[in-house]
Design a protein around this motif. Structure first.
Motif, PDB file in Angstrom:
ATOM      1  N   THR A  70      -9.918  -4.446   6.763  1.00 63.90           N
ATOM      2  CA  THR A  70     -10.402  -5.699   7.442  1.00 63.90           C
ATOM      3  C   THR A  70     -11.572  -5.883   6.779  1.00 63.90           C
ATOM      4  O   THR A  70     -11.921  -7.226   6.362  1.00 63.90           O
ATOM      5  CB  THR A  70     -10.863  -5.555   8.898  1.00 63.90           C
ATOM      6  N   THR A  71     -12.480  -4.894   6.176  1.00 64.33           N
ATOM      7  CA  THR A  71     -13.833  -5.241   5.419  1.00 64.33           C
ATOM      8  C   THR A  71     -13.271  -5.840   4.061  1.00 64.33           C
ATOM      9  O   THR A  71     -13.777  -6.835   3.661  1.00 64.33           O
ATOM     10  CB  THR A  71     -14.610  -3.921   5.519  1.00 64.33           C
ATOM     11  N   ILE A  72     -12.574  -5.199   3.608  1.00 65.26           N
ATOM     12  CA  ILE A  72     -12.172  -5.734   1.990  1.00 65.26           C
ATOM     13  C   ILE A  72     -11.440  -7.019   2.124  1.00 65.26           C
ATOM     14  O   ILE A  72     -11.503  -7.681   1.228  1.00 65.26           O
ATOM     15  CB  ILE A  72     -11.375  -4.562   1.347  1.00 65.26           C
ATOM     16  N   SER A  73     -10.690  -7.141   3.166  1.00 63.87           N
ATOM     17  CA  SER A  73     -10.016  -8.434   3.389  1.00 63.87           C
ATOM     18  C   SER A  73     -10.992  -9.587   3.540  1.00 63.87           C
ATOM     19  O   SER A  73     -10.776 -10.675   2.848  1.00 63.87           O
ATOM     20  CB  SER A  73      -9.021  -8.509   4.534  1.00 63.87           C
ATOM     21  N   LEU A 130      -7.721  -7.062  -6.958  1.00 64.27           N
ATOM     22  CA  LEU A 130      -7.383  -6.510  -5.546  1.00 64.27           C
ATOM     23  C   LEU A 130      -5.989  -5.896  -5.680  1.00 64.27           C
ATOM     24  O   LEU A 130      -5.088  -6.158  -5.978  1.00 64.27           O
ATOM     25  CB  LEU A 130      -7.302  -7.683  -4.441  1.00 64.27           C
ATOM     26  N   VAL A 131      -6.018  -4.399  -5.294  1.00 66.12           N
ATOM     27  CA  VAL A 131      -4.935  -3.665  -5.302  1.00 66.12           C
ATOM     28  C   VAL A 131      -4.703  -2.942  -3.875  1.00 66.12           C
ATOM     29  O   VAL A 131      -5.298  -2.528  -3.253  1.00 66.12           O
ATOM     30  CB  VAL A 131      -5.153  -2.195  -6.239  1.00 66.12           C
ATOM     31  N   PRO A 132      -3.686  -3.982  -3.102  1.00 66.43           N
ATOM     32  CA  PRO A 132      -3.669  -3.732  -1.545  1.00 66.43           C
ATOM     33  C   PRO A 132      -2.833  -2.430  -1.193  1.00 66.43           C
ATOM     34  O   PRO A 132      -2.170  -1.777  -2.261  1.00 66.43           O
ATOM     35  CB  PRO A 132      -2.797  -4.984  -1.194  1.00 66.43           C
ATOM     36  N   GLN A 133      -2.786  -1.892  -0.272  1.00 64.96           N
ATOM     37  CA  GLN A 133      -1.891  -0.715   0.532  1.00 64.96           C
ATOM     38  C   GLN A 133      -0.413  -0.997   0.074  1.00 64.96           C
ATOM     39  O   GLN A 133       0.162  -0.247  -0.159  1.00 64.96           O
ATOM     40  CB  GLN A 133      -2.194  -0.375   1.885  1.00 64.96           C
ATOM     41  N   ASP A 134      -0.249  -2.294   0.547  1.00 65.46           N
ATOM     42  CA  ASP A 134       1.144  -2.667   0.411  1.00 65.46           C
ATOM     43  C   ASP A 134       1.700  -3.034  -1.059  1.00 65.46           C
ATOM     44  O   ASP A 134       0.809  -3.670  -1.688  1.00 65.46           O
ATOM     45  CB  ASP A 134       1.625  -3.830   1.217  1.00 65.46           C
ATOM     46  N   THR A 188     -14.376  -8.189 -12.997  1.00 63.25           N
ATOM     47  CA  THR A 188     -15.743  -7.803 -12.879  1.00 63.25           C
ATOM     48  C   THR A 188     -15.868  -6.706 -11.627  1.00 63.25           C
ATOM     49  O   THR A 188     -16.595  -5.689 -11.659  1.00 63.25           O
ATOM     50  CB  THR A 188     -16.928  -8.660 -12.464  1.00 63.25           C
ATOM     51  N   LEU A 189     -15.148  -6.834 -10.503  1.00 66.55           N
ATOM     52  CA  LEU A 189     -14.832  -6.138  -9.423  1.00 66.55           C
ATOM     53  C   LEU A 189     -13.534  -5.689  -9.014  1.00 66.55           C
ATOM     54  O   LEU A 189     -12.589  -6.620  -8.899  1.00 66.55           O
ATOM     55  CB  LEU A 189     -15.781  -6.608  -8.249  1.00 66.55           C
ATOM     56  N   LEU A 190     -13.119  -4.352  -8.988  1.00 66.13           N
ATOM     57  CA  LEU A 190     -11.589  -3.966  -8.849  1.00 66.13           C
ATOM     58  C   LEU A 190     -11.957  -3.320  -7.167  1.00 66.13           C
ATOM     59  O   LEU A 190     -12.613  -2.297  -7.012  1.00 66.13           O
ATOM     60  CB  LEU A 190     -11.042  -2.885  -9.614  1.00 66.13           C
ATOM     61  N   ILE A 191     -10.867  -3.965  -6.488  1.00 63.99           N
ATOM     62  CA  ILE A 191     -10.828  -3.343  -5.023  1.00 63.99           C
ATOM     63  C   ILE A 191      -9.694  -2.532  -4.704  1.00 63.99           C
ATOM     64  O   ILE A 191      -8.517  -3.267  -4.995  1.00 63.99           O
ATOM     65  CB  ILE A 191     -10.878  -4.515  -3.958  1.00 63.99           C
ATOM     66  N   LEU A 225     -14.532  -0.950  -5.994  1.00 65.35           N
ATOM     67  CA  LEU A 225     -14.749  -0.627  -4.361  1.00 65.35           C
ATOM     68  C   LEU A 225     -13.457   0.276  -4.050  1.00 65.35           C
ATOM     69  O   LEU A 225     -12.368  -0.496  -4.167  1.00 65.35           O
ATOM     70  CB  LEU A 225     -14.832  -1.846  -3.588  1.00 65.35           C
ATOM     71  N   TYR A 226     -13.659   1.410  -3.552  1.00 67.80           N
ATOM     72  CA  TYR A 226     -12.677   2.373  -3.076  1.00 67.80           C
ATOM     73  C   TYR A 226     -12.417   2.716  -1.957  1.00 67.80           C
ATOM     74  O   TYR A 226     -13.632   3.281  -1.222  1.00 67.80           O
ATOM     75  CB  TYR A 226     -12.756   3.567  -4.316  1.00 67.80           C
ATOM     76  N   THR A 227     -11.376   2.408  -1.152  1.00 68.58           N
ATOM     77  CA  THR A 227     -11.499   3.001   0.553  1.00 68.58           C
ATOM     78  C   THR A 227     -10.591   4.199   0.469  1.00 68.58           C
ATOM     79  O   THR A 227      -9.356   4.215  -0.386  1.00 68.58           O
ATOM     80  CB  THR A 227     -10.863   1.848   1.143  1.00 68.58           C
TER      81      THR A 227
END
Length: 325
Positions: free
Chosen positions: A58-61, A94-98, A168-171, A202-204
């Protein structure tokens, strides 16, 4: 580890690529994210560490502008982020879980397609596709349909798509979930190389060992609340920074316990049958005089075990539960 402090600031942002300030998100009566704030500097890898359901996705969304925050703000390279914002999203990968790949296309075809969506053309696109295939270890499998790929290969391609336009930012949202150990290690090696190139990440994850290996700073999140943040060593200091040594053996354990208690590095000694449990400061330095003292007091040692605090210990200290509860 990365050298974020030595990186040049990104134009327009001062020292930070990402600034998250007081994010709140509710779903009905559930507060999924509550007053979350943190910053990421150029070249820094920041980890959000917490169990499933902690509020990471939710935070990264909200950070990626996929959903709106009920309260708080996000700025990326100095630009305010939100669902209707276009300019700040250009700076994101953005690299999502899905998985977001087309199974009937090859790895190269997937990368070409997404590269064109990101504005790459001609020689620039061809060069970046080749670079990303090399980085993700997929050069030898570039032509086959991705539906035949293993789960780990699909994950690596998913990351490659996020990297194509050199954001610049990879999630990265839990990028190693469900992959085999070899692919997991390849993914981690790829992430390690990114900050060397100056990219903020940013790595979760809910894997403690990944956060310890990859991240310059770590935010521990649980029940939507950022419980603490800092470097690994800073977080471990929250537990008191003490280590534990277990001595097992026979002989005069009572005399050994009394003698060990007098050592300046020893905070506590608990004696059990044939075993001494010690709470100490700086176990690597303390262990030699402890062993010498124990044997001099008449204890014959059969085993010495050292346990140092880790992020699992920190999470337990902050939340009262194990990281994977």
């Amino acid at each position: 580890m990365t050298q974020a402090a030595q990186q040049a600031p990104v134009a327009g942002t001062g020292q930070d690529v990402l600034v998250v300030d007081g994010l709140v998100r509710r779903f009905g009566d559930l507060t999924a994210v509550s007053d979350v704030s943190f910053r990421i500097a150029p070249g820094e890898t920041y980890g959000l560490l917490g169990p499933n359901g902690a509020g990471k996705t939710t935070t990264i969304s909200m950070i990626a502008g996929l959903i709106a925050a009920d309260k708080g703000s996000v700025t990326v390279v100095g630009e305010t982020m939100g669902p209707s914002k276009v300019i700040p999203k250009r700076h994101l990968g953005l690299v999502p879980q899905d998985l977001a790949i087309y199974p009937d296309l090859s790895a190269r075809e997937n990368l070409n397609f997404f590269g064109k969506l990101q504005g790459l053309t001609g020689g620039d696109l061809k060069k970046r596709v080749a670079e990303v295939l090399e980085l993700t270890g997929l050069t030898d499998r570039a032509k086959g349909p991705t539906k035949d790929f293993s789960g780990g290969m699909k994950r690596r391609l998913n990351i490659g798509i996020g990297l194509l336009h050199q954001p610049t930012l990879l999630i990265l949202d839990e990028p190693t979930v469900g992959v085999d150990p070899q692919s997991r290690n390849q993914i981690l090696e790829s992430v390690e190389s990114l900050s060397v190139e100056g990219m903020a990440v940013l790595y979760t994850t809910h894997y403690m060992e990944e956060a310890e290996r990859l991240c310059d700073r770590i935010g521990i999140i649980d029940s939507g609340v950022l419980q603490a943040e800092g470097t690994r060593d800073e977080l471990i200091q929250l537990t008191g920074g003490v280590d534990h040594i277990q001595l097992s053996g026979s002989g005069d354990t009572t005399a050994a316990a009394e003698a060990i208690r007098a050592l300046p590095s020893v905070a506590r000694v608990d004696a059990e049958r044939g075993r001494l449990q010690l709470t100490v400061h700086d176990a690597p330095r303390a262990v030699a005089p402890i062993v010498t003292t124990a044997t001099s007091a008449g204890m014959q040692l059969s085993d010495v075990q050292i346990t140092r605090p880790n992020l699992e210990s920190v999470f337990l200290h902050l939340t009262g539960k194990a990281l994977r509860d």
